[in-house]
Design an enzyme around this catalytic site. Structure first.
Site, PDB file in Angstrom:
ATOM      1  N   ASP A  80       0.860  -1.195   0.000  1.00  0.00           N
ATOM      2  CA  ASP A  80       0.000   0.000   0.000  1.00  0.00           C
ATOM      3  C   ASP A  80       0.890   1.237   0.000  1.00  0.00           C
ATOM      4  OD1 ASP A  80      -2.295  -1.542   0.218  1.00  0.00           O
ATOM      5  OD2 ASP A  80      -2.609  -1.143   2.346  1.00  0.00           O
TER       6      ASP A  80
ATOM      7  N   ARG B 182      -1.117  -0.796  -8.550  1.00  0.00           N
ATOM      8  CA  ARG B 182      -2.518  -0.509  -8.192  1.00  0.00           C
ATOM      9  C   ARG B 182      -2.649   1.018  -8.186  1.00  0.00           C
ATOM     10  NH1 ARG B 182      -3.469  -1.095  -2.270  1.00  0.00           N
ATOM     11  NH2 ARG B 182      -4.066  -3.262  -2.515  1.00  0.00           N
TER      12      ARG B 182
END
Ligand SMILES: Cc1cc2nc3c(=O)[nH]c(=O)nc-3n(C[C@H](O)[C@H](O)[C@H](O)COP(=O)(O)OP(=O)(O)OC[C@H]3O[C@@H](n4cnc5c(N)ncnc54)[C@H](O)[C@@H]3O)c2cc1C
Length: 276
Positions: free
Chosen positions: A103, A153
């Site tokens: 992340d 992502r």
């Protein structure tokens, strides 16, 4: 109230949710919540949790990656510690033919996160990273990571940032997201378009159709509990959708970010408080 966005506090809660989502046609990425740890022992313990999770996902044959924050693995204490922990998780993911997504956190950690990520010697189908369209630097980061074949992502970005580093207006953030999405889809690498923005999703679908990019070439990703009908509709249309499932007792920071994203969520909280 937090349970709208969080699968539960225990790993068993999360696994139950993954079983259900898999049976409904979704893949998952599992996040054991935690960030900004200040002690090496806590970072080691988070790493151990992820190793056990990867074993458990494999044992139960679940279709789920893991997502991890580097400050949970010790990045704010010592970069080498975070690197060692991420390396161990990547190794275990490779052992199980699984995948770990790093992340992206607040901009103070962008550079060290990229440095640690790029220093891990793991096959590119084992690790990927999130990049945020609100940062000015992201277009250059995308270029650089695409050269390395990295699976990205793309998100808009969830942290409060200053205009020095991030676009201030929503339309600029969205514009950057659209441009970067096209670049990712055209790259031929398997990326994740992580947004609940219906207009961007529709534009992504149009772009994919126009350029003959099939549903097996990328995936949409959305957060657990957000735009569930849209998630189901995309699966019904034949797109791949991965749901980001967070769990664990450290849910406060994650929950607050979800509330901050949408004023209506605050009304939801206030309404529930008043009902008590
Ligand atoms: C799979 C996934 C992984 C993520 N990983 C990261 C990461 O690593 N780093 C990071 O900084 N951010 C991450 N995010 C969060 C992201 O940056 C955005 O903050 C978040 O997705 C909201 O932006 P949006 O793209 O949905 O667009 P927006 O324009 O904010 O929202 C579009 C629509 O989605 C719905 N929606 C959006 N947010 C909410 C909410 N909280 N509650 C209810 N409805 C909502 C609303 O209907 C809204 O109109 C991730 C998001 C996803 C989906």
């Amino acid at each position: 109230m937090a349970s709208r966005f969080i699968a539960g506090e225990e790993v068993e809660d999360a696994l139950r949710v993954i079983h259900r989502l898999n049976s409904e046609g979704f893949s998952v990425t599992l996040d054991c919540l935690g960030e900004s740890v200040q002690e090496a022992a806590a970072a080691e313990s988070a790493c151990d949790t992820y190793l056990k999770l990867l074993d458990r996902l494999a044992a139960e044959k679940l279709n789920s990656h893991v997502s991890v924050k580097l400050t949970q693995l010790g990045l704010a204490i010592d970069e080498a510690l975070a690197r060692r922990n991420l390396g161990r998780i990547a190794e275990r993911a490779a052992l199980h033919n699984n995948f770990v997504r790093v992340d992206m956190e607040g901009s103070a950690f962008t550079e060290p996160t990229l440095r640690v990520f790029c220093s891990i010697d793991a096959p590119r189908d084992v690790m990927g990273i999130a990049l945020q369209s609100y940062l000015h630097r992201t277009a250059a980061d995308v270029e650089e990571l695409l050269k390395r074949g990295v699976r990205i992502r793309l998100v808009k970005g969830a942290y409060k940032e200053s205009p020095d580093v991030a676009f201030a207006s929503k339309s600029d953030v969205d514009g950057s997201y659209r441009e970067l999405t096209q670049k990712l889809l055209a790259s031929g690498i398997y990326h994740a378009i992580a947004t609940h923005d219906e207009r961007i999703i529709a534009a992504t679908e149009r772009f994919a159709h126009e350029y003959g990019i099939g549903p097996e070439s990328f995936e949409f990703q959305m957060l657990y509990g957000i735009r569930r009908r849209l998630q189901r509709a995309l699966v019904q249309q034949g797109w791949r959708v991965r749901v980001y499932v967070p769990y664990g007792p450290e849910w406060y920071a994650y929950f607050m970010r979800r509330l901050a994203e949408r004023p209506a969520n605050l009304f939801f909280v206030v309404r529930n408080l008043l009902r008590r």
